[in-house]
Design an enzyme around this catalytic site. Structure first.
Site, PDB file in Angstrom:
ATOM      1  N   HIS A 137       0.842  -1.199   0.000  1.00  0.00           N
ATOM      2  CA  HIS A 137       0.000   0.000   0.000  1.00  0.00           C
ATOM      3  C   HIS A 137       0.879   1.251   0.000  1.00  0.00           C
ATOM      4  O   HIS A 137       2.089   1.173  -0.228  1.00  0.00           O
ATOM      5  CB  HIS A 137      -1.010  -0.042   1.152  1.00  0.00           C
ATOM      6  CG  HIS A 137      -0.389  -0.168   2.518  1.00  0.00           C
ATOM      7  ND1 HIS A 137       0.551   0.714   2.991  1.00  0.00           N
ATOM      8  CD2 HIS A 137      -0.582  -1.077   3.501  1.00  0.00           C
ATOM      9  CE1 HIS A 137       0.910   0.359   4.201  1.00  0.00           C
ATOM     10  NE2 HIS A 137       0.249  -0.735   4.542  1.00  0.00           N
ATOM     11  N   HIS A 168       4.168   1.364   2.299  1.00  0.00           N
ATOM     12  CA  HIS A 168       5.262   0.562   1.731  1.00  0.00           C
ATOM     13  C   HIS A 168       5.859   1.271   0.514  1.00  0.00           C
ATOM     14  O   HIS A 168       7.064   1.286   0.317  1.00  0.00           O
ATOM     15  CB  HIS A 168       4.763  -0.800   1.229  1.00  0.00           C
ATOM     16  CG  HIS A 168       4.022  -1.635   2.236  1.00  0.00           C
ATOM     17  ND1 HIS A 168       2.737  -2.053   2.046  1.00  0.00           N
ATOM     18  CD2 HIS A 168       4.409  -2.136   3.430  1.00  0.00           C
ATOM     19  CE1 HIS A 168       2.352  -2.802   3.075  1.00  0.00           C
ATOM     20  NE2 HIS A 168       3.340  -2.860   3.943  1.00  0.00           N
ATOM     21  N   CYS A 188      -0.434  -9.296  23.518  1.00  0.00           N
ATOM     22  CA  CYS A 188      -1.345  -8.967  22.423  1.00  0.00           C
ATOM     23  C   CYS A 188      -0.893  -9.733  21.186  1.00  0.00           C
ATOM     24  O   CYS A 188       0.238  -9.561  20.725  1.00  0.00           O
ATOM     25  CB  CYS A 188      -1.351  -7.470  22.126  1.00  0.00           C
ATOM     26  SG  CYS A 188      -2.348  -7.087  20.660  1.00  0.00           S
ATOM     27  N   CYS A 232      -0.043  -7.423  18.171  1.00  0.00           N
ATOM     28  CA  CYS A 232       1.266  -6.759  18.216  1.00  0.00           C
ATOM     29  C   CYS A 232       2.400  -7.770  18.331  1.00  0.00           C
ATOM     30  O   CYS A 232       3.563  -7.421  18.150  1.00  0.00           O
ATOM     31  CB  CYS A 232       1.353  -5.813  19.403  1.00  0.00           C
ATOM     32  SG  CYS A 232       0.157  -4.479  19.355  1.00  0.00           S
ATOM     33  N   CYS A 248      -4.984  -3.207  24.596  1.00  0.00           N
ATOM     34  CA  CYS A 248      -3.859  -2.827  23.749  1.00  0.00           C
ATOM     35  C   CYS A 248      -4.227  -1.523  23.042  1.00  0.00           C
ATOM     36  O   CYS A 248      -5.279  -1.442  22.403  1.00  0.00           O
ATOM     37  CB  CYS A 248      -3.580  -3.914  22.718  1.00  0.00           C
ATOM     38  SG  CYS A 248      -2.616  -3.319  21.316  1.00  0.00           S
ATOM     39  N   HIS A 253      -4.741  -2.152  19.206  1.00  0.00           N
ATOM     40  CA  HIS A 253      -5.793  -3.047  18.723  1.00  0.00           C
ATOM     41  C   HIS A 253      -7.113  -2.912  19.467  1.00  0.00           C
ATOM     42  O   HIS A 253      -8.085  -3.570  19.118  1.00  0.00           O
ATOM     43  CB  HIS A 253      -5.307  -4.500  18.748  1.00  0.00           C
ATOM     44  CG  HIS A 253      -4.207  -4.756  17.769  1.00  0.00           C
ATOM     45  ND1 HIS A 253      -2.876  -4.581  18.060  1.00  0.00           N
ATOM     46  CD2 HIS A 253      -4.260  -5.111  16.459  1.00  0.00           C
ATOM     47  CE1 HIS A 253      -2.154  -4.848  17.000  1.00  0.00           C
ATOM     48  NE2 HIS A 253      -2.952  -5.165  16.000  1.00  0.00           N
ATOM     49  N   LYS A 313      -7.835   7.254   8.768  1.00  0.00           N
ATOM     50  CA  LYS A 313      -6.786   6.247   8.610  1.00  0.00           C
ATOM     51  C   LYS A 313      -7.092   5.345   7.409  1.00  0.00           C
ATOM     52  O   LYS A 313      -8.242   5.024   7.139  1.00  0.00           O
ATOM     53  CB  LYS A 313      -6.741   5.410   9.887  1.00  0.00           C
ATOM     54  CG  LYS A 313      -5.368   4.834  10.190  1.00  0.00           C
ATOM     55  CD  LYS A 313      -5.409   4.115  11.541  1.00  0.00           C
ATOM     56  CE  LYS A 313      -4.418   2.979  11.589  1.00  0.00           C
ATOM     57  NZ  LYS A 313      -3.058   3.359  11.893  1.00  0.00           N
ATOM     58  N   LYS A 364      -8.701  -1.242   4.904  1.00  0.00           N
ATOM     59  CA  LYS A 364      -9.430  -2.036   3.930  1.00  0.00           C
ATOM     60  C   LYS A 364     -10.934  -1.794   4.069  1.00  0.00           C
ATOM     61  O   LYS A 364     -11.649  -1.670   3.083  1.00  0.00           O
ATOM     62  CB  LYS A 364      -9.135  -3.517   4.155  1.00  0.00           C
ATOM     63  CG  LYS A 364      -8.405  -4.155   2.994  1.00  0.00           C
ATOM     64  CD  LYS A 364      -8.262  -5.639   3.240  1.00  0.00           C
ATOM     65  CE  LYS A 364      -7.414  -6.273   2.158  1.00  0.00           C
ATOM     66  NZ  LYS A 364      -7.008  -7.618   2.487  1.00  0.00           N
TER      67      LYS A 364
HETATM   68 ZN   LIG Z   1      -1.981  -4.960  19.924  1.00  0.00          ZN
END
Ligand SMILES: [Zn+2]
Length: 510
Positions: A18, A21, A126, A129, A143, A146, A295, A298
């Protein structure tokens, strides 16, 4: 010969290529091309990071075994960079046999030296992570990345004595202020090092995870994915053989986004110290691309895919936007509107228009044949040459600081001057006076020198455009470096203009 070793991070195969990268990879490619152009032996490494919980889980979700899943996504990265014209020298996968062997040899060496020990650890883990969290780091028990409560896990594991290297790392960061750039990220690492540095858990029991490199000294465990992945920067050189490690490793320039500062700014240098290897030359850290619509994800359907951008706008236009819009180190905003604005203003109206005007007049007035320069140049001609020389000089210093947007600004300010030169000298008016024809020939000769200079200085940023300019001028590779005024042999004939960057209408059509 001077050398530079440039790396992208190894991209984790849990997502397709994406914008993030692509930016890092385009920057790496631009740097490599730039250093090549000034005579360096430049080596560019990219590849994929393929082990760990997340990949095992993603593979299972796709009904594939982890290797088959990693093969698929890794191929997608490689074919994407190929289609984007990224001039990487080696593509490494952390599932490559030579990498596995290298990781195991380093683990064994550090283990034998007493830098790895076996211990019990309980904590909040997590899976997203792939790491443990301290209670302090959790936000409302979740977390922060997440938004999910981690699982409490207690298990025996192997630990790398990272804490032992805390002071050496602080000393290194103070002795070499340019080790991590820009400065704000070095400060961030130093701030982190004000707290005691804990040892790093570097294993995962195979009862929980099999998808990793087995520890050479205990087959009940696989290697923590970061301890495996970071070593790619050296394993790729070892695989290359010869003196690669000795001559290239100390010239390593890592490019990363700020989300992986901690592994590269703390784990990696302490691992290098333990392995008895010198530190990298620089860690260059860039910011995030923020989307207009929040952000990139997808589910929001706003993922920017490099090949789609290439198909719609052209790779060079996309590269130009990325390098011109973001100040390296800071965050930037991505929007198609901003992309289209830059393509129209900077590329179609400015660069493209300048080149086609110069070439069209050369065609129309002299049938494409470059006219001779007199021995004494008019002051405006000297000024045009000097402004391009100053821009190229400025570009060099900006490139040393990775300020790509400033480097391009320098080129475009020379281009602005060249456009003014056309207006002020008005060859299109002078040509009506038969006595001024020789002067028009000189003016156009200088304009073609400007085009030739552009072909040279833009090559690292916009490689296809640079080749197109060179082809329009009917010059070979070797014709680009001659001093201003000596680039065209007597009677040299250039090609007719063509549209380099079509204007894009606001509906996105060319
Ligand atoms: Zn996490």
């Amino acid at each position: 010969m001077e050398r530079i070793y440039i790396t992208t991070p190894l991209y984790y195969v849990n997502a397709e290529p994406h914008l993030g990268h692509t930016y890092t990879t385009v920057v790496a490619d631009t740097l490599k091309r730039y250093y090549r152009s000034i005579g360096y032996d430049a080596f560019l490494l990219t590849g994929t990071d393929e082990h760990g919980d997340k990949i095992a889980q993603a593979a299972a979700a796709n009904g594939l075994d982890p290797k088959a899943y990693a093969d698929r996504v890794s191929d997608l990265f490689r074919s994407t960079w190929d289609a984007c014209g990224i001039a990487y020298d080696h593509f490494i996968r952390t599932t490559d046999g030579y990498h596995t062997k290298f990781v195991q040899s380093v683990l064994q060496k550090i283990y034998d030296a007493g830098e790895i020990y076996f211990g019990e650890y309980g904590g909040f883990y997590c899976y997203g992570c792939e790491r443990f969290y301290t209670e302090k780091e959790l936000v409302d028990g979740k977390c922060p990345d997440h938004q999910k409560a981690p699982d409490y896990i207690s298990e025996k594991n192997y630990f790398f004595r990272m804490g032992k290297y805390q002071q050496r790392l602080i000393d290194a960061l103070q002795a070499r202020p340019e080790l991590i750039r820009p400065e704000r990220y070095r400060s961030e690492v130093l701030a982190f090092l004000r707290e005691p540095l804990e040892d790093l858990c570097i294993s995962r029991p195979t009862s929980r995870l099999q998808w990793g490199i087995a520890l050479p000294f205990d087959s009940n465990y696989v290697t923590y994915v970061w301890f495996d992945a970071l070593l790619n920067y050296v394993s790729a050189l070892e695989h290359r053989g010869g003196e690669s490690i000795a001559v290239l490793w100390p010239k390593a320039n890592h490019l990363i986004a700020k989300d992986i500062l901690k592994p590269h700014g703390i784990y990696w240098p302490t691992m290098l110290m333990a392995a008895g290897l010198p530190l990298y030359d620089h860690l260059h850290v860039h910011g995030y691309w923020n989307m207009d619509s929040g952000k990139m994800s997808k589910s929001l359907g706003n993922v920017i895919r490099p090949l789609e951008m290439k198909a719609r706008f052209g790779m060079d236009a996309f590269r130009y936007f990325l390098l011109r819009e973001m100040a390296f180190g800071q965050d930037a905003k991505f929007s198609e509107e901003a992309l289209v604005t830059r393509i129209n203003a900077d590329l179609a109206n400015n660069l493209g228009n300048f080149v086609s005007r110069a070439l069209a007049m050369q065609q129309k007035y002299f049938d494409g044949v470059v006219q001779p320069l007199s021995a004494n140049w008019a002051s405006e001609d000297v000024k045009l040459r000097d402004i391009f020389a100053a821009a190229e000089f400025d570009l060099k210093s900006q490139m040393e600081e990775l300020q790509f947007h400033r480097a391009l600004e320098a080129v475009w300010s020379a281009l602005d001057h060249a456009n003014r030169y056309i207006v002020q000298t008005a060859p299109f008016t002078l040509i009506k006076d038969a006595e001024k024809k020789a002067r028009v020939g000189e003016l156009l000769h200088h304009l073609l020198e400007a085009v030739r200079t552009l072909s040279r200085v833009l090559a690292p940023f916009m490689p296809e455009t640079a080749v197109q300019l060179r082809d329009l001028l009917a010059l070979g590779d070797d014709g680009l470096n001659a001093p201003w005024g000596q680039g065209f042999a007597a009677g040299h004939k250039i090609n007719p203009p063509k549209v380099l960057f079509p204007r894009i209408e606001s509906n996105g059509k060319k």
